[in-house]
Design an enzyme around this catalytic site. Structure first.
Site, mmCIF file in Angstrom:
data_model
loop_
_atom_site.group_PDB
_atom_site.id
_atom_site.type_symbol
_atom_site.label_atom_id
_atom_site.label_comp_id
_atom_site.label_asym_id
_atom_site.label_seq_id
_atom_site.Cartn_x
_atom_site.Cartn_y
_atom_site.Cartn_z
ATOM 1 N N GLN A 279 -2.694 1.374 -3.115
ATOM 2 C CA GLN A 279 -3.737 0.418 -2.730
ATOM 3 C C GLN A 279 -4.485 0.771 -1.448
ATOM 4 O O GLN A 279 -5.574 0.288 -1.200
ATOM 5 C CB GLN A 279 -3.115 -0.978 -2.533
ATOM 6 C CG GLN A 279 -2.540 -1.563 -3.792
ATOM 7 C CD GLN A 279 -1.580 -2.702 -3.512
ATOM 8 O OE1 GLN A 279 -1.989 -3.831 -3.293
ATOM 9 N NE2 GLN A 279 -0.284 -2.404 -3.498
ATOM 10 N N ARG A 280 -3.875 1.610 -0.616
ATOM 11 C CA ARG A 280 -4.491 1.904 0.676
ATOM 12 C C ARG A 280 -5.563 2.982 0.583
ATOM 13 O O ARG A 280 -6.479 3.024 1.401
ATOM 14 C CB ARG A 280 -3.428 2.423 1.654
ATOM 15 C CG ARG A 280 -2.494 1.375 2.135
ATOM 16 C CD ARG A 280 -1.827 1.844 3.431
ATOM 17 N NE ARG A 280 -0.947 0.819 3.916
ATOM 18 C CZ ARG A 280 -1.362 -0.277 4.546
ATOM 19 N NH1 ARG A 280 -2.650 -0.456 4.793
ATOM 20 N NH2 ARG A 280 -0.498 -1.190 4.929
ATOM 21 N N HIS B 251 1.590 2.037 -2.085
ATOM 22 C CA HIS B 251 0.614 2.666 -1.204
ATOM 23 C C HIS B 251 -0.637 3.138 -1.904
ATOM 24 O O HIS B 251 -1.607 3.524 -1.249
ATOM 25 C CB HIS B 251 1.271 3.801 -0.435
ATOM 26 C CG HIS B 251 2.024 3.299 0.740
ATOM 27 N ND1 HIS B 251 3.210 2.623 0.610
ATOM 28 C CD2 HIS B 251 1.734 3.282 2.062
ATOM 29 C CE1 HIS B 251 3.638 2.262 1.805
ATOM 30 N NE2 HIS B 251 2.773 2.645 2.696
ATOM 31 N N GLY C 215 -8.515 -11.895 -14.736
ATOM 32 C CA GLY C 215 -8.146 -12.775 -15.838
ATOM 33 C C GLY C 215 -6.658 -12.959 -15.998
ATOM 34 O O GLY C 215 -6.146 -12.934 -17.125
ATOM 35 N N THR D 150 -7.859 -3.982 7.815
ATOM 36 C CA THR D 150 -6.548 -4.081 7.174
ATOM 37 C C THR D 150 -6.739 -4.605 5.770
ATOM 38 O O THR D 150 -7.493 -5.558 5.557
ATOM 39 C CB THR D 150 -5.598 -5.031 7.929
ATOM 40 O OG1 THR D 150 -4.554 -5.421 7.018
ATOM 41 C CG2 THR D 150 -6.290 -6.307 8.382
ATOM 42 N N ILE D 151 -6.087 -3.992 4.814
ATOM 43 C CA ILE D 151 -6.297 -4.439 3.441
ATOM 44 C C ILE D 151 -5.696 -5.820 3.202
ATOM 45 O O ILE D 151 -5.978 -6.447 2.184
ATOM 46 C CB ILE D 151 -5.752 -3.434 2.403
ATOM 47 C CG1 ILE D 151 -4.240 -3.318 2.455
ATOM 48 C CG2 ILE D 151 -6.402 -2.084 2.566
ATOM 49 C CD1 ILE D 151 -3.686 -2.555 1.259
ATOM 50 N N ASP D 152 -4.859 -6.294 4.124
ATOM 51 C CA ASP D 152 -4.253 -7.615 3.912
ATOM 52 C C ASP D 152 -5.261 -8.754 4.096
ATOM 53 O O ASP D 152 -5.029 -9.872 3.638
ATOM 54 C CB ASP D 152 -3.068 -7.826 4.868
ATOM 55 C CG ASP D 152 -1.869 -6.995 4.458
ATOM 56 O OD1 ASP D 152 -1.936 -6.319 3.418
ATOM 57 O OD2 ASP D 152 -0.866 -7.021 5.175
ATOM 58 N N GLY E 204 -1.881 0.159 10.199
ATOM 59 C CA GLY E 204 -2.028 0.598 8.807
ATOM 60 C C GLY E 204 -3.420 1.147 8.540
ATOM 61 O O GLY E 204 -4.407 0.573 8.982
ATOM 62 N N ARG F 131 1.856 -8.924 3.136
ATOM 63 C CA ARG F 131 3.139 -9.443 3.602
ATOM 64 C C ARG F 131 3.063 -10.915 3.984
ATOM 65 O O ARG F 131 3.945 -11.690 3.671
ATOM 66 C CB ARG F 131 3.664 -8.610 4.781
ATOM 67 C CG ARG F 131 5.036 -8.027 4.451
ATOM 68 C CD ARG F 131 5.417 -6.946 5.414
ATOM 69 N NE ARG F 131 4.386 -5.889 5.467
ATOM 70 C CZ ARG F 131 4.431 -4.853 6.291
ATOM 71 N NH1 ARG F 131 5.450 -4.724 7.126
ATOM 72 N NH2 ARG F 131 3.483 -3.942 6.282
ATOM 73 N N ASP G 237 -4.538 -7.285 14.383
ATOM 74 C CA ASP G 237 -4.440 -8.068 15.626
ATOM 75 C C ASP G 237 -3.427 -7.486 16.612
ATOM 76 O O ASP G 237 -3.625 -7.584 17.826
ATOM 77 C CB ASP G 237 -4.183 -9.555 15.338
ATOM 78 C CG ASP G 237 -3.151 -9.768 14.252
ATOM 79 O OD1 ASP G 237 -2.467 -8.785 13.887
ATOM 80 O OD2 ASP G 237 -3.020 -10.902 13.771
ATOM 81 N N GLY G 238 -2.392 -6.850 16.104
ATOM 82 C CA GLY G 238 -1.437 -6.209 16.996
ATOM 83 C C GLY G 238 -2.121 -5.143 17.857
ATOM 84 O O GLY G 238 -1.905 -5.069 19.071
ATOM 85 N N GLU H 276 -2.896 -14.886 -15.904
ATOM 86 C CA GLU H 276 -2.409 -16.194 -16.345
ATOM 87 C C GLU H 276 -1.546 -16.873 -15.286
ATOM 88 O O GLU H 276 -1.379 -18.082 -15.294
ATOM 89 C CB GLU H 276 -1.607 -16.052 -17.647
ATOM 90 C CG GLU H 276 -2.477 -15.933 -18.888
ATOM 91 C CD GLU H 276 -3.144 -14.584 -19.021
ATOM 92 O OE1 GLU H 276 -2.502 -13.576 -18.687
ATOM 93 O OE2 GLU H 276 -4.315 -14.537 -19.425
ATOM 94 N N ARG I 235 3.557 -8.285 -24.577
ATOM 95 C CA ARG I 235 4.424 -8.267 -23.419
ATOM 96 C C ARG I 235 3.798 -9.026 -22.271
ATOM 97 O O ARG I 235 2.598 -9.226 -22.236
ATOM 98 C CB ARG I 235 4.586 -6.830 -22.926
ATOM 99 C CG ARG I 235 5.848 -6.176 -23.311
ATOM 100 C CD ARG I 235 5.909 -4.824 -22.617
ATOM 101 N NE ARG I 235 6.785 -3.935 -23.385
ATOM 102 C CZ ARG I 235 6.728 -2.628 -23.347
ATOM 103 N NH1 ARG I 235 5.807 -2.038 -22.604
ATOM 104 N NH2 ARG I 235 7.556 -1.901 -24.043
ATOM 105 N N ARG J 193 1.761 3.753 14.857
ATOM 106 C CA ARG J 193 2.271 2.544 15.487
ATOM 107 C C ARG J 193 2.996 3.014 16.742
ATOM 108 O O ARG J 193 3.709 4.002 16.702
ATOM 109 C CB ARG J 193 3.199 1.790 14.543
ATOM 110 C CG ARG J 193 2.432 1.191 13.364
ATOM 111 C CD ARG J 193 3.241 0.215 12.552
ATOM 112 N NE ARG J 193 2.357 -0.523 11.662
ATOM 113 C CZ ARG J 193 1.979 -0.101 10.457
ATOM 114 N NH1 ARG J 193 2.435 1.041 9.987
ATOM 115 N NH2 ARG J 193 1.163 -0.825 9.725
ATOM 116 N N ASP K 241 -6.008 -10.512 6.699
ATOM 117 C CA ASP K 241 -5.293 -11.654 7.268
ATOM 118 C C ASP K 241 -5.573 -11.870 8.758
ATOM 119 O O ASP K 241 -4.704 -12.323 9.497
ATOM 120 C CB ASP K 241 -3.785 -11.504 7.032
ATOM 121 C CG ASP K 241 -3.234 -10.262 7.694
ATOM 122 O OD1 ASP K 241 -4.024 -9.467 8.232
ATOM 123 O OD2 ASP K 241 -2.007 -10.082 7.668
#
Lengths: 325, 325, 325, 325
Positions: C256-257, C254, C185, C125-127, C10, C171, C102-103, C187, C162, C71, C129
């Site tokens: 976010q990437r 996407h 902020g 990686t944005i995750d 990614g 993921r 890591d892959g 809830e 709302r 990939r 992780d």
């Protein structure tokens, strides 16, 4: 003499600058400004307050609407409209500025017929689909949010030889998707107003991909999901299966409504509101809508605004023709 | 048949989207597009190149101009213009689209008189000071950059009970400062086009400060430093000494020219360029300027554009009257 | 001596600044830099090019990766890895910097075992992780994009009384949703790492709504759709039916990437890359991963990175506990 | 038991998220939070108010400080400090969280010695120049504002074959200019912490310009104007006269202080505040400063913070060495 402002229906950027200008301009003209909170629901329930400078300090750069909005079924009933009218009378309010779409204008028109309350409607909806005006408040900010999202998604598509499908708001009108497609350099634009030819698009794209094209950007209007248009999931499938390119969809959703209003929306807000107040303070005795047309502001009847469906300018559609073939 | 594009004089956001649309639209119309690099200087030196899709891929969201710009003294001399013409002839170019201000248009007009090269000038300057058009490319992006800076400076002023003076570009025209003052909620706006009354402003501000006002935002046009207007340092001194409020000045400078073009500038770029190419491909035999007026695009003569000084719309000046008294 | 850089898996913001720093830093150290295009697929297919300053000029502020990513299933087969190795040999490349997850590191580790090619992996990686590092490239930019979207959606939610549910990427890891919930902020925050108690949340929210709360913001990690967590559609249903508040969901996708890398991502990119090159130019003879830990950069083995699942810092989870009860 | 929060000295982004977290976290811990308005001046004048959720609703994304700040000469006098203490006593406040720089911490330390009021200081200054902590609140937002300005100015410089000199804040510390130079791809970086060699820089730049370099970006710290460093105007002159390139200077000024706080500043604000409250609610009996060091939060004495001048990390200085030669 007292004037109130309210926001009704879907919110949009530009409403807060309009509310601020409303209060400032009333005080400059020595009229008492009132705020009606929560749209038509608040009008029925008496959520009305004399406005102070404090109420609107520092709201210029906030998205949405500080006095909130609503959709109201109760307002269709005479009884509730009467209650609303009595709320206005308590404060001596006989004039209203309302920001919203044609549904809201029709509602207030009935109110005007019932009780003679004068009002001016300011077109405010990011869909830009109100007949009679070239511009609705909020559109420029929405377009710039879509631009930033599209610029970002293109980065990631270009990193992967991918297609991306970006779905914008616009239930009955493809304006947002159309202008975004033209200004973000899209390869495909699917909107209800433009006939497209998948075969021809497919041939074009395959040629370009063979010549080294690295990614494909598609803009689709939300409304395409219901009509004869191809829906977002179907377009994704077609790109993957017929064109043979990995594809990701992004549905922008409510992100498009919010955000710091652009200069254009702030300026339009100032002008829409100032001229509306001028009109209400003159001998205006009815309900009308202020529209922007050929760089000028005019007042037209509610009937006029409701007489036809908004049509996108031909020259804009023309600019996008190469994106549907 | 071949058309070239060039950018001249001060750069602005919107030039890159214009260059991209130029190349795309030429190919759609099966005309060979050329890029002239480095403005009139590059025209003299033969920095001319047949454009490919590659040259303009992914430039839509870049500020400035990828083909660069310049100011040229040499172009005033016949000898250099002749050299420039010979460069065009080598490529078979007989039509030019030029983005710039009135100085650039005059230069090309002389070129047209000398050698008959047809051209269309596209008004592009963040000063928005070209007579005959309501809009010059780059203004909307510049205004939004000023907005973000002003929103930021206001935050810090409000944290300290301070005044801030923000000086925008605009040597002969107060448009940027005026619109920024209206749309950023300023308390003072000093531009050459509006007479101001310091005594009256002082009285107003002292009253508001006494009533709890926490900060003061002032927008000043760069041009005010030379004319009869009060200059930024003098305004700072007046605020500190006469009004008695700590004050900081910010001169925005070249930050205003750059940045990702807004949707409005991208759309205007697309339209300006497409209609200019249409015009050049028709029986156009002269030099003209494409202008935006009452929501439509027209072509006027260089003489027309040079016949008067640009004047800001009366209604905008009206909206700012409360900021100069 | 020659070093190559590649991006794999990614994409994320920060890859382009890393590529630019790679080329600059190699030249400063008088080593020839190479670019491997299209990730492992390009390595197999020989998409390798000696890098010039030109290749990386002006890419600092671009999202995604200019040398693209992929990939690769083929890389699992020895035959294709051998072909990849031969491609490197042709250019005399014996060291690789790889940005990915890591892959990708495991794939290169096998490659190292097969042919002895030294490499350093940079966690990107944005995750966020990857076990063993406190930071993965791209996370800060992703978080700031989510912030802007959340700030915008809150505006519109507040205009309507709302709730909004915002689903972020992630993921297997709730980091993005967690930090966004704390910093915007929110809830409610639903992530795999935190047990939540709907009854308790419901009681809290009903109390606050009764006390005048106007809107509810919920952040949900993408991964919640598969696990024991409540999915976005179910959370929407619960808010509407059990809490009785109109609710809208936004799936950020996407968006976010991409986007202009933040200063933090640019700085981390510079440091990750410079120290990786230093390492490869020293007596490094293996494959390792550069990690950021307690404000310092270290090198650890691939085995170490793969030995455990990444765990979010306890103190961050602690800060969000009031959002799950 | 009651705790108050105040902001003192120069404002910065991140103060508002800190104030919001302060109120939320106090309520979660069942302590009454108080707001002290206008810094030390307000403490003297009794501008103290019990905080409600309403006071801090929706301030997360605002720059500056909603409770305002000040610089106070009066607080140096015992008499005024006594008055300040009596104000606190009226509300039963015996603990303070103060956001500011070392001057503010010293002031409160004297106050602590006089009257035993416990406090924790949170380092908050965009200059990032407080000894003992790796991070001061506001720095990340300031850096990202500088980044956007630099990206914009580079666009316009690249359009004209020009150099630009960008002066950042930082009276005693070059941190902002240094990190900006590294992350925005500058060619020159002038800060008090790094010796530069104009001859060597000149030789490098002339070589690059001869090889096709189109523009030069220079970052200069404000502090360079007073010290042995070259000042902005002198650097401009040197570029124009010795290097022979047209040059423009931009002094960023107060724009750097304001703006929507980044995620990093919001998160640091949350952590700084939460752990400070934890500390004050434990058996803490003195004045200390919370610092961020090696990814952890610690408490150190005021004396420690004042014992040395802040030094920029060696590895960062190292990364910029090629920009001063």
């Amino acid at each position: 003499m007292a004037i109130a402002i309210m926001t009704s229906g879907g919110d949009c950027a530009g409403m807060n600058p309009a509310i601020k200008q409303f209060v400032d301009y009333c005080y400059t003209n020595e009229v008492q400004p009132y705020l009606i909170y929560d749209g038509l629901e608040g009008l029925i329930d008496g959520a009305i307050k004399a406005a102070t400078y404090e109420d609107v300090a520092g709201i210029m750069h906030e998205g949405g609407t500080k006095i909130r909005s609503s959709r109201s079924k109760r307002f269709f009933e005479y009884e509730y409209r009467k209650q609303a009218f009595e709320n206005l009378q308590k404060h001596g309010i006989d004039k209203i500025v309302i920001l919203g779409g044609d549904g809201s204008f029709r509602a207030l028109n009935q109110f005007h017929k019932d009780f003679g309350v004068n009002f001016v409607g300011i077109p405010a909806t990011i869909d830009n689909d109100i007949y009679g005006t070239e511009y609705c408040l909020g559109v420029d900010t929405a377009l710039n949010i879509i631009r930033q999202a599209t610029d970002a998604v293109r980065d990631t598509s270009a990193s992967f030889r991918r297609a991306c499908v970006i779905e914008t708001m616009g239930r009955d009108c493809g304006y947002l998707a159309l202008v975004s497609a033209i200004t973000c350099g899209a390869e495909i634009c699917i909107i209800p107003e433009l006939e497209y030819d998948l075969d021809s698009i497919g041939k074009r794209l395959k040629g370009e991909l063979a010549n080294g094209r690295k990614y494909i950007v598609c803009l689709v209007a939300e409304g395409c999901n219901k009509d004869k248009c191809i829906s977002t999931p179907n377009l994704v499938r077609w790109l993957e299966e017929d064109i043979g390119i990995e594809t990701r969809a992004t549905i922008l959703g409510h992100v498009q409504r919010g955000g710091n209003p652009t200069v254009f929306d702030r300026l339009m807000a100032s002008e829409f509101v100032s001229y509306s107040i001028d009109k209400l303070l003159s001998d205006h005795k009815e309900g009308s809508v202020i529209v922007y047309k050929k760089s000028e502001f005019e007042f037209v009847s509610i009937e006029h605004v409701n007489s036809q469906k908004y049509k996108i300018r031909e020259d804009l559609l023309e600019l996008a023709k190469r994106l549907v073939n």
